[in-house]
Design an enzyme around this catalytic site. Structure first.
Site, short mmCIF file in Angstrom:
data_model
loop_
_atom_site.label_atom_id
_atom_site.label_comp_id
_atom_site.label_asym_id
_atom_site.label_seq_id
_atom_site.Cartn_x
_atom_site.Cartn_y
_atom_site.Cartn_z
N ASP A 23 0.85 -1.20 0.00
CA ASP A 23 0.00 0.00 0.00
C ASP A 23 0.88 1.25 0.00
O ASP A 23 2.11 1.16 -0.15
CB ASP A 23 -0.97 -0.03 1.19
N ALA A 24 0.27 2.40 0.18
CA ALA A 24 1.00 3.67 0.15
C ALA A 24 2.05 3.78 1.26
O ALA A 24 2.98 4.59 1.15
CB ALA A 24 0.03 4.84 0.25
#
Length: 142
Positions: A23-24
């Site tokens: 994810d980010a």
């Protein structure tokens, strides 16, 4: 250190975390663990010399009916992780796979989980687990 109480027989599936699985924040996205578990089940079938496609050819399907995941520590992009997998429970028409995910050197457990799978025919009707399947997954693991 490996959990000594883990189900037997078991194998280790080694997985290299790709960028697309994160994810980010650069950690493995929570839903990706279901895919990693699936890859480990595929490796387990191959270790038993009985890949999933062979089950389907014999008219057996193993749809997942339950997924449990417990996150302890994050895995990150480019990490090498080791997934320990075994069948931990056999019922008449279902089986449970257990998973432990470790870091590369097995010094930390990152995630644990399980999946419950119904045993069905190709029409989705629950059926008794065939003896040949249980034998492959208990005595055929190499």
């Amino acid at each position: 250190m490996l959990n000594p109480d883990f189900a037997q027989p078991n194998i280790i599936y080694t997985h290299h975390v790709s960028y697309g699985e994160t994810d980010a924040m650069g950690v493995v996205y929570y839903a990706e663990y279901a895919h990693i578990f699936e890859r480990a089940r595929t490796a387990y079938g191959h270790a038993a010399n009985f890949p999933y496609k062979n089950m389907e050819e014999r008219g057996i399907m193993l749809p997942a009916s339950e997924l449990v995941i417990k996150y302890k520590k994050p895995a990150r992009y480019d990490d090498v992780i080791n997934v320990r997998i075994a069948v931990s429970e056999w019922k008449n028409a279902s089986l449970r796979f257990e998973y432990e995910i470790y870091n590369e050197d097995f010094s930390q457990i990152l995630t644990t989980g399980s999946t419950l799978h119904a045993c069905t025919n190709t029409q989705g009707k629950p059926i008794r687990i065939p003896a040949w399947l249980k034998e492959a997954f208990t005595t055929g693991i190499r």
